[in-house]
Enzyme design. Sequence first.
Site, PDB file in Angstrom:
ATOM      1  N   ASP A  13       6.187   4.555   5.459  1.00  0.00           N
ATOM      2  CA  ASP A  13       6.653   3.572   5.501  1.00  0.00           C
ATOM      3  C   ASP A  13       6.841   2.084   5.042  1.00  0.00           C
ATOM      4  OD1 ASP A  13       4.274   2.670   6.697  1.00  0.00           O
ATOM      5  OD2 ASP A  13       4.692   1.703   8.123  1.00  0.00           O
ATOM      6  N   HIS A  35       0.670  -0.917   0.054  1.00  0.00           N
ATOM      7  CA  HIS A  35      -0.217   0.439  -0.287  1.00  0.00           C
ATOM      8  C   HIS A  35       0.249   1.230   0.060  1.00  0.00           C
ATOM      9  CE1 HIS A  35       1.242  -0.793   4.192  1.00  0.00           C
ATOM     10  NE2 HIS A  35       0.535   0.590   4.482  1.00  0.00           N
TER      11      HIS A  35
END
EC number: 3.1.26.11
Length: 303
Positions: A66, A62
């Site tokens: 991070d 996604h």
Amino acid sequence: MSFTVTILGSGAAVPTLSRGTTSQFVNCQQRSILIDCGEGTQIQMRKFKVKFQGLQVILISHLHGDHIFGLAGLISTMQLLGRKEAITIVGPIGIKEFLLNQFKISGYYNGFPIEFHELAPNTEAMVYEDKCIEIKTFPLSHRIPTQGYRINEKPGKRGLDKEAFDETGISTSYIQKLISGEDVIDNEGTIVKSEDVTFPPKPTKSYAFCSDTAYHPPIINAIKGVNLLYHEATFLDKESERASETFHSTAKQAATIALKSEAKRLILGHFSARYKTMELHKEEAEAIFEKVFIPEDGEVFNV
């Protein structure tokens, strides 16, 4: 052939001195695959002696930072080091725009082809396949569209039972068909069945990656029976309300998914930086599922 997973980053949200953000390197049947690419992934690859120029496929779960902030830097370094071979990047819609806009603004020139495979939300499909492996994707449950991935070995050829084959007296020219699972008829009309003169191929293995996600039982069918499962465990059970609010999982929930999916082993990850030790994560998970591992960055797991 080898099937290994190297944990390059096992932390959540922000990198720390002990844990980088999410990234993993998978070597399966001599195919080199990167899953997610958090900040500093290329440094982790150098540190743990992973050769990134050989990467063939990058899988992005996604578009949270991070999991992708290391991607532009990694691609740039590949170009600077003279890469010419194409690379495939699989991820949610937006990954192409995210990457190419960085290159455009920074004046970067892409010196090798990038083949993007963008996934609509809630996609369940095959995203990569060759003669040795296949990669499937399935939807997770997070704040933005997020995909999990399953990497499967394909069955190899059968092994020849030389003693049984010799007893047939047929030509060795039939061996390739027999070990491919085909029955043959020789010039004299003799039928030789593949299963009578060969051994079954070695059992195939599989690896599934599930991060980031809330507790989400619908993924169980997609990861059924995997040899090795990675499932996020951002929080402990006492923070289950926080986990639910942020669409993350607890160690207990990850273990429950592993148990229900009949996975063979479970790796926990995506740990919140609030925890200084992961001993309680392991204890909570092991109360439900026996084979639980808390990885250190750089640790290599055989699938």
